[in-house]
Motif scaffolding. Structure first.
Motif: not given
Length: 507
Positions: A146-150, A155-161, A171-180
């Motif tokens: 459904f989405a993936w986060a890297n 992460g998952q992203s549609d691409m523009l022309p 997509g998954g671009k907001y799926g991860v938060a950074q701690l360090s």
């Protein structure tokens, strides 16, 4: 605040359980001539066609029946250049020693059910600024992709022309938060130090109760748990927690299908039997025929670093964890108890040995289109072998595999025998009528399209009320050289903890 991400790794660690647009510019008449000439050339070399080399090595550890060890794992994975020269992202995607962490099943999952944390070291089709040295991604996969986060901002992203990411589709671009705040994570992966040759990166995941459980998700009566699966790493210049998957990354698909509630990593423990292996998803190759119609193939030569006289280490020190390791103490601390001191509870640690001499392996060479030519490789020249209780790697037949300057180099040419198996042959045995000796395996240039975020004025997606601008960053801009030919411009934001906004482009 300006910390560079020159992540050099360590080698031979002791056991350390851690959670720690030329053509378009041509005149029309010239273009027409070019097309005709190219067509004639292709007809002359028509027997040479595009192909791919794929493969997988399964790696087995002892079976764990104690399901209480469902709080993740750690391992060490060797990092090295799989090819002497980076061939470009087209038709090239592979991991090195990798892992597939999944949830313990409830018995109520639908037949079609897939969710994992399956990142690691490697190269992918969307690795924009790749080099011979691998990068690292987190690779969280929510329900059936459904989405993936890297990673943070990745992460998952549609691409523009124009080749940029479409920020209007999260997509998954907001799926991860950074701690360090001691490490930069660029959008196409965490950089490793250039020039690695078998050094080991320690990494793994365990859940931490960083967020509060939610009885409603996005205003819907859907529960989201508080298991924040956190990436820990152990390297020469960094040791500790880096970032975590937001629990809502896992439950967003549940908003569309409530029957999936309670099946994901936000609430479920992990399966202590972690999938391990080396997945060679796509290597560039070509196939041709000789004057008699026999098939031959040419691939980019795969290489491994020397660890012993005829072997190469890949994975070692796999460890599973229970909630006793860290979760229980962290949960008590966040509930008002004593602060957690450095270290982990040894009762929550289970060191795993490799079994069955490592596992199994397969390799194939296939024609891209049409795909009716698809056959296995006879891999008798390489074998995945358990080299000690906790070290897994490969052994090589040095009569076929070349060894020079600390590198094992696998065969380049293959013949399809009458039993429909590809077998390696020497260059001298390749018929000249195949044209393989004078035809290079296809490569593609590295993309130099920069990553832009909504902070950049030339980014096509702007949202003045979005988090990039409101409340906006707390510090920056800063710049850093990532060592892969790119410079990153970044800002620090404060949300739940901290996260980064990046513009990454070629230097």
């Amino acid at each position: 605040m300006n910390y560079k991400n020159h992540t050099s790794l360590f080698k031979n660690p002791i056991r350390n359980n851690f959670i720690g647009d030329f053509f378009l510019g041509l005149p029309l008449r010239v273009r027409a001539f070019t097309i005709v000439f190219a067509t004639l050339f292709y007809m002359a070399e028509a027997q040479t066609v595009e192909a791919r080399r794929t493969g997988f090595a399964w790696i087995n550890t002892e079976n764990v029946t104690d399901t209480s060890f469902g709080s993740g794992f750690t391992m060490y994975s060797a990092a090295w250049p799989i090819f002497k020269n980076y061939p470009g992202a087209f038709n090239f995607q592979t991991g090195l020693g990798s892992s597939w962490l999944t949830t313990q099943r409830t018995g109520t999952e639908p037949v079609d059910f897939y969710t994992t944390i399956e990142g690691g070291l490697g190269w992918w089709g969307d690795t924009r600024f790749a080099t011979e040295t691998p990068k690292f991604i987190m690779g969280g996969v929510s329900h059936n992709f459904f989405a993936w986060a890297n990673g943070t901002g990745a992460g998952q992203s549609d691409m523009l022309p124009n080749g940029q990411r479409d920020w209007s589709t999260p997509g998954g671009k907001y799926g991860v938060a950074q701690l360090s705040n001691r490490l930069l994570w660029a959008p196409d992966g965490l950089n490793m130090a250039q020039g690695l040759s078998g050094e080991l990166l320690g990494y793994g995941y365990t859940p931490l109760p960083i967020t509060d459980p939610m009885t409603e998700t996005a205003g819907v009566n859907i529960v989201t748990g508080n298991q924040c699966w956190t990436l820990f790493m152990n390297a020469t210049n960094f040791k500790g927690p880096i970032s975590f998957f937001l629990p809502t990354f896992w439950t967003k698909p549940v908003l569309e299908n409530p029957s999936l509630e309670g099946l994901y990593f936000d609430t479920r423990p992990s399966d202590p039997n972690v999938g391990l292996g080396v997945e060679q998803a796509d290597f560039p190759a070509i196939i041709s025929t000789d004057a008699s119609g026999n098939h031959f193939a040419k691939i980019e030569r795969i290489q491994f670093p020397e660890s012993g006289s005829n072997n190469s280490f890949v994975i070692n020190q796999v460890t599973a964890y229970s909630q006793n390791a860290l979760w229980n103490d962290m949960n008590a601390w966040f509930s008002g108890g004593a602060a957690v001191q450095p270290g982990i509870n040894s009762t929550g640690i289970l060191n795993l040995d490799f079994v069955d001499n490592g596992g199994a392996m397969i390799g194939e060479i296939s024609q891209v289109a049409p795909d009716d030519l698809n056959h296995e490789i006879d891999l008798t020249y390489i074998e995945n072998v358990q080299q000690s209780n906790d070290v897994m790697g490969f052994e090589f037949d040095l009569n076929i595999v070349e060894k020079s300057n600390g590198i094992f180099t696998l065969p380049e040419y293959f013949r399809l025998d009458t039993d429909n198996k590809w077998r390696p042959i020497d260059e001298a045995a390749v018929p000249t009528s195949t044209s393989l000796l004078t035809t290079n395996v296809p490569t593609t240039p590295r993309s130099e399209i920069p990553y832009l975020t909504p902070m950049e004025p030339d980014c096509l997606f702007q949202d003045p009320s979005g988090p990039w601008q409101s409340p906006g960053p707390t510090a920056g801009p800063f710049t850093a050289d990532l060592g892969d030919g790119t410079t990153v411009t970044y800002y620090w934001y404060r949300f739940i903890d901290s996260a980064c906004c990046y513009s990454c482009q070629s230097s």
